[in-house]
Design an enzyme around this catalytic site. Structure first.
Site, PDB file in Angstrom:
ATOM      1  N   TRP A 150       0.860  -1.341  -0.252  1.00 56.53           N
ATOM      2  CA  TRP A 150       0.077   0.080  -0.012  1.00 56.53           C
ATOM      3  C   TRP A 150       0.979   1.325  -0.057  1.00 56.53           C
ATOM      4  O   TRP A 150       0.247   2.503  -0.149  1.00 56.53           O
ATOM      5  CB  TRP A 150      -0.995   0.173   1.125  1.00 56.53           C
ATOM      6  CG  TRP A 150      -0.398  -0.254   2.588  1.00 56.53           C
ATOM      7  CD1 TRP A 150      -0.162  -1.718   3.062  1.00 56.53           C
ATOM      8  CD2 TRP A 150       0.837   0.212   3.375  1.00 56.53           C
ATOM      9  NE1 TRP A 150       0.324  -1.753   4.183  1.00 56.53           N
ATOM     10  CE2 TRP A 150       1.210  -0.640   4.383  1.00 56.53           C
ATOM     11  CE3 TRP A 150       1.114   1.624   3.207  1.00 56.53           C
ATOM     12  CZ2 TRP A 150       2.144  -0.058   5.311  1.00 56.53           C
ATOM     13  CZ3 TRP A 150       2.073   2.240   4.424  1.00 56.53           C
ATOM     14  CH2 TRP A 150       2.580   1.121   5.118  1.00 56.53           C
ATOM     15  N   ASN A 151       2.079   1.172   0.106  1.00 53.29           N
ATOM     16  CA  ASN A 151       2.836   2.615   0.390  1.00 53.29           C
ATOM     17  C   ASN A 151       3.110   3.133  -1.036  1.00 53.29           C
ATOM     18  O   ASN A 151       3.393   4.404  -1.166  1.00 53.29           O
ATOM     19  CB  ASN A 151       4.234   2.373   1.139  1.00 53.29           C
ATOM     20  CG  ASN A 151       5.149   1.251   0.524  1.00 53.29           C
ATOM     21  OD1 ASN A 151       4.757   0.387  -0.206  1.00 53.29           O
ATOM     22  ND2 ASN A 151       6.425   1.148   0.682  1.00 53.29           N
ATOM     23  N   LYS A 174      -2.288  -9.451  -6.490  1.00 55.70           N
ATOM     24  CA  LYS A 174      -3.216  -9.092  -5.337  1.00 55.70           C
ATOM     25  C   LYS A 174      -2.554  -7.917  -4.934  1.00 55.70           C
ATOM     26  O   LYS A 174      -1.691  -8.022  -4.116  1.00 55.70           O
ATOM     27  CB  LYS A 174      -3.157 -10.270  -4.357  1.00 55.70           C
ATOM     28  CG  LYS A 174      -4.139  -9.957  -3.381  1.00 55.70           C
ATOM     29  CD  LYS A 174      -4.095 -10.727  -1.992  1.00 55.70           C
ATOM     30  CE  LYS A 174      -3.177 -10.105  -1.264  1.00 55.70           C
ATOM     31  NZ  LYS A 174      -3.315  -8.794  -0.686  1.00 55.70           N
ATOM     32  N   GLU A 177      -5.474  -4.493   0.118  1.00 57.61           N
ATOM     33  CA  GLU A 177      -6.915  -4.176   0.168  1.00 57.61           C
ATOM     34  C   GLU A 177      -7.151  -2.848   0.368  1.00 57.61           C
ATOM     35  O   GLU A 177      -8.381  -2.536   0.422  1.00 57.61           O
ATOM     36  CB  GLU A 177      -7.584  -5.476   0.887  1.00 57.61           C
ATOM     37  CG  GLU A 177      -7.724  -6.713   0.141  1.00 57.61           C
ATOM     38  CD  GLU A 177      -6.534  -7.569   0.161  1.00 57.61           C
ATOM     39  OE1 GLU A 177      -5.592  -7.206   1.112  1.00 57.61           O
ATOM     40  OE2 GLU A 177      -6.439  -8.380  -0.823  1.00 57.61           O
ATOM     41  N   SER A 228       6.710  -6.909   4.032  1.00 59.33           N
ATOM     42  CA  SER A 228       7.497  -6.828   5.195  1.00 59.33           C
ATOM     43  C   SER A 228       8.214  -8.182   5.188  1.00 59.33           C
ATOM     44  O   SER A 228       7.652  -9.332   4.337  1.00 59.33           O
ATOM     45  CB  SER A 228       6.311  -6.692   6.311  1.00 59.33           C
ATOM     46  OG  SER A 228       5.703  -7.695   6.534  1.00 59.33           O
ATOM     47  N   GLU A 249      11.002  -8.240  -2.481  1.00 62.80           N
ATOM     48  CA  GLU A 249      11.385  -6.989  -2.275  1.00 62.80           C
ATOM     49  C   GLU A 249      10.959  -6.753  -0.733  1.00 62.80           C
ATOM     50  O   GLU A 249       9.773  -6.001  -0.650  1.00 62.80           O
ATOM     51  CB  GLU A 249      10.862  -5.932  -3.283  1.00 62.80           C
ATOM     52  CG  GLU A 249      11.648  -6.049  -4.483  1.00 62.80           C
ATOM     53  CD  GLU A 249      13.021  -6.007  -4.628  1.00 62.80           C
ATOM     54  OE1 GLU A 249      13.646  -5.066  -3.708  1.00 62.80           O
ATOM     55  OE2 GLU A 249      13.805  -6.814  -5.293  1.00 62.80           O
ATOM     56  N   CYS A 283      10.531   1.604   1.672  1.00 62.06           N
ATOM     57  CA  CYS A 283      11.824   0.646   2.082  1.00 62.06           C
ATOM     58  C   CYS A 283      13.004   1.128   2.175  1.00 62.06           C
ATOM     59  O   CYS A 283      13.955   0.642   2.845  1.00 62.06           O
ATOM     60  CB  CYS A 283      11.296  -0.567   1.435  1.00 62.06           C
ATOM     61  SG  CYS A 283      11.373  -0.426  -0.224  1.00 62.06           S
TER      62      CYS A 283
HETATM   63  P1  NAD Z   1       2.092  -7.002   7.102  1.00 62.11           P
HETATM   64  O1  NAD Z   1       3.199  -7.335   7.282  1.00 62.11           O
HETATM   65  O2  NAD Z   1       0.804  -7.426   7.547  1.00 62.11           O
HETATM   66  O3  NAD Z   1       1.716  -6.418   5.409  1.00 62.11           O
HETATM   67  C1  NAD Z   1       2.720  -5.965   4.565  1.00 62.11           C
HETATM   68  C2  NAD Z   1       2.187  -6.135   3.123  1.00 62.11           C
HETATM   69  O4  NAD Z   1       1.884  -7.532   3.131  1.00 62.11           O
HETATM   70  C3  NAD Z   1       0.677  -5.435   3.109  1.00 62.11           C
HETATM   71  O5  NAD Z   1       0.921  -4.940   1.821  1.00 62.11           O
HETATM   72  C4  NAD Z   1      -0.059  -6.515   2.987  1.00 62.11           C
HETATM   73  O6  NAD Z   1      -1.542  -6.479   2.241  1.00 62.11           O
HETATM   74  C5  NAD Z   1       0.664  -7.942   2.608  1.00 62.11           C
HETATM   75  N1  NAD Z   1       0.427  -9.194   3.069  1.00 62.11           N
HETATM   76  C6  NAD Z   1      -0.032  -9.442   4.416  1.00 62.11           C
HETATM   77  N2  NAD Z   1      -0.111 -10.679   4.592  1.00 62.11           N
HETATM   78  C7  NAD Z   1       0.108 -11.277   3.421  1.00 62.11           C
HETATM   79  C8  NAD Z   1      -0.006 -12.652   2.739  1.00 62.11           C
HETATM   80  N3  NAD Z   1      -0.357 -13.659   3.704  1.00 62.11           N
HETATM   81  N4  NAD Z   1      -0.176 -12.844   1.650  1.00 62.11           N
HETATM   82  C9  NAD Z   1       0.070 -11.753   0.531  1.00 62.11           C
HETATM   83  N5  NAD Z   1       0.331 -10.596   0.975  1.00 62.11           N
HETATM   84  C10 NAD Z   1       0.369 -10.287   2.337  1.00 62.11           C
HETATM   85  O7  NAD Z   1       1.918  -5.296   7.611  1.00 62.11           O
HETATM   86  P2  NAD Z   1       1.380  -3.809   7.276  1.00 62.11           P
HETATM   87  O8  NAD Z   1       1.019  -3.356   8.584  1.00 62.11           O
HETATM   88  O9  NAD Z   1       0.589  -3.826   6.068  1.00 62.11           O
HETATM   89  O10 NAD Z   1       2.838  -3.116   6.818  1.00 62.11           O
HETATM   90  C11 NAD Z   1       3.800  -2.941   7.800  1.00 62.11           C
HETATM   91  C12 NAD Z   1       5.201  -3.520   7.684  1.00 62.11           C
HETATM   92  O11 NAD Z   1       5.240  -3.950   6.203  1.00 62.11           O
HETATM   93  C13 NAD Z   1       6.173  -2.149   7.596  1.00 62.11           C
HETATM   94  O12 NAD Z   1       6.632  -2.076   8.875  1.00 62.11           O
HETATM   95  C14 NAD Z   1       6.891  -2.465   6.651  1.00 62.11           C
HETATM   96  O13 NAD Z   1       8.180  -3.396   7.124  1.00 62.11           O
HETATM   97  C15 NAD Z   1       6.465  -3.358   5.717  1.00 62.11           C
HETATM   98  N6  NAD Z   1       6.173  -2.832   4.293  1.00 62.11           N
HETATM   99  C16 NAD Z   1       7.137  -2.912   3.406  1.00 62.11           C
HETATM  100  C17 NAD Z   1       6.945  -2.360   2.271  1.00 62.11           C
HETATM  101  C18 NAD Z   1       8.042  -2.298   0.951  1.00 62.11           C
HETATM  102  O14 NAD Z   1       8.066  -1.639   0.429  1.00 62.11           O
HETATM  103  N7  NAD Z   1       9.101  -3.370   1.265  1.00 62.11           N
HETATM  104  C19 NAD Z   1       5.689  -2.020   1.588  1.00 62.11           C
HETATM  105  C20 NAD Z   1       4.585  -1.961   2.805  1.00 62.11           C
HETATM  106  C21 NAD Z   1       4.900  -2.673   3.886  1.00 62.11           C
END
Ligand code: NAD
Length: 475
Positions: A150-151, A174, A177, A228, A249, A283
């Protein structure tokens, strides 16, 4: 009129077969602004079956033609840039100027994917017997399952669409959401430009269920994820069990090394702008500021001044410099990190708390006196918090800079050429920004070391993760 986002399968947008849906919330107002349809297991099976057909059709489209279609999609995105940028800001919160750059960058990636498609070429190697030769052919890997966050809801997906479609693969994406609109906007541009409708699917649902079903589907050949580290590990493990290749990534926790010889005010201006861009939810965001002792005081004073002066507000206001955080989870996570640091003796020099009660706004925050055990030095902050860590001993500082399992971005600020080289060489990171911020352009490959990732995205290598070879030995 609330937005209704549906599943996109075979060029048709439709609701999930079980009628399930989730809410979309504007992070600046916390108002519900729409709904997103969730896919059932049956819908996902249909998406895979359609993609199997799309994969054959699209792989059979000559690379030159694929290239032209991707370039046309880039032009369509650029033509409708303003509407696409507004979708990003409404769902993700970032200032509209940053959203415009994101759309532009997404178009650049699609265009680059198209250009690289036109360069796909087989290789020949001379055989060991007279007249024999070996032909190394490049083939699309098949169906790609992409999970995007989402970022940067459009740009991070654009990298995957550009690589997969450029290589001739079908892609099932995907998106998060929470920010469903931008990927659908891009997918519509790709369809309008002429991508085979069966070669693109956009699905939403329970992330655990969607990823489990898609990874397990026999026809899906490749998994690509941005997000993440914990989620990346789970998806990579599931893909590994099926012997499917992955591109990951994942997160970072970028050290910034500011050396004594530089102008501290200049460095603080440049780095505070980088830190608070997208409210720190990048990131590549600088997140641990090691500043050499002689300039630490002046650097910190200026950084604090900049943080306090930053105009925080709704992203649609053109004067806004930093928008809200993207969701409630981020506010809670940042509050927790700041409280933890404070309880261990850290001093808060700017911000430190949520702004107001409506919208996920968090004040640009600067903290010092942060002990090594503080959580913020070990967890990716992914928010507008800058811990400043003065140092005197370069070797000890480097050990701390390299200590975490993260290995994505890092930064060096010095005009001393020998020191620059030494520090760049010592940093165990996939990216080093020297005397400036890091931006990912499509023409450069970028990827993380250690737990920050597997593989790269971008560069002349963009299509490689989506290709497989066939060796034909001609005798
Ligand atoms: P999260 O770990 O729940 O989710 C991270 C991302 O993964 C979200 O986009 C989510 O929709 C997706 N996701 C979660 N579970 C999944 C699954 N089982 N299968 C497929 N996709 C799944 O955490 P969050 O609260 O959404 O984001 C927080 C952390 O995520 C941040 O601290 C950061 O570390 C990381 N993040 C990193 C990036 C990046 O560009 N590398 C982008 C967004 C979030």
């Amino acid at each position: 009129m609330p937005n209704e986002y549906r599943l996109l399968i075979d060029g048709i947008e439709r609701a999930g077969s079980k009628g399930e849906a989730g809410d979309i919330v504007n992070p600046a107002t916390e108002e519900k602004i729409g709904e997103v349809s969730y896919a059932s297991a049956g819908d996902l099976r249909e998406a895979v079956d359609v993609a199997a057909r799309g994969s054959r059709e699209w792989a059979g489209t000559p690379p030159w033609e694929r290239g032209g279609i991707l370039k046309k999609a880039a032009d369509i995105l650029r033509t409708d840039l303003e509407a696409a940028a507004r979708t990003i800001t409404r769902e993700q919160g970032k200032p509209i100027a940053e959203a415009r750059v994101e759309v532009e960058r997404s178009a650049d990636f699609l265009e680059w994917g198209g250009e690289q498609a036109r360069r796909i070429a087989d290789r020949h190697v001379a055989g060991r017997t007279r007249g024999s030769r070996m032909e190394i052919q490049s083939h699309p890997v098949g169906i790609v399952a992409a999970f995007t966050p989402w970022n940067f809801p459009m740009a991070l997906a654009a990298k995957k669409f550009a690589g997969a479609l450029g290589a001739g693969c079908a892609i099932i994406c995907k998106p998060s959401e929470e920010t469903p609109g931008p990927v659908l906007v891009m997918a519509r541009a790709l369809l309008e430009a002429g991508v085979a409708p069966a070669a693109i699917a956009v699905v939403f649902g329970d992330p655990e269920q969607v990823s489990a079903d898609l990874i397990a589907a026999r026809e899906v050949a490749k998994i690509t994820f941005t997000g993440s580290i914990p989620v990346g590990k789970r998806l990579a493990a599931a893909a590994g069990a099926e012997v499917k290749s992955v591109t990951m990534e994942l997160g970072g926790h970028a050290p910034v090394i500011v050396c004594g010889g530089v102008d501290p005010e200049w460095a603080a201006d440049m780095l505070s702008a980088a830190k608070f861009s997208n409210a720190g939810q990048i990131c590549l965001s600088p997140s641990r500021f090691f500043v050499e002792a002689p300039i630490a005081e002046r650097f910190t004073a200026r950084f604090v001044e900049r943080a306090k002066a930053l105009r925080v507000g709704v992203g649609t206001d053109p004067t806004t410099e930093m928008g809200p955080l993207a969701n409630r989870r981020r506010v809670a996570a940042i509050e927790k990190l700041v409280e933890d640091a404070q309880s261990r003796g850290a001093s808060i020099l700017a911000g430190g708390a949520r702004i107001g009660q409506r919208g996920f706004f968090f004040a640009p925050t600067v903290i010092t006196d942060v002990p090594d055990e503080a959580e913020i030095l070990h967890q990716e902050p992914f928010g507008p918090v800058a811990p400043i860590l003065p140092f005197a001993d370069e070797a000890a500082m480097l050990e701390r800079a390299n200590r975490p399992d993260f290995g994505l971005a890092s930064y060096v600020v010095t005009h001393d050429a020998r020191r620059q080289r030494r520090l760049v060489d010592a940093l165990q990171y996939g990216v080093v920004g020297v005397n400036g911020p890091v931006t990912h352009y499509p023409e450069a490959a970028l990827g993380g070391w250690k737990e920050s990732g597997i593989d790269t995205e971008g560069g002349i290598e963009l299509l490689e993760p989506y290709q497989r070879t066939k060796l034909v030995y001609l005798q």
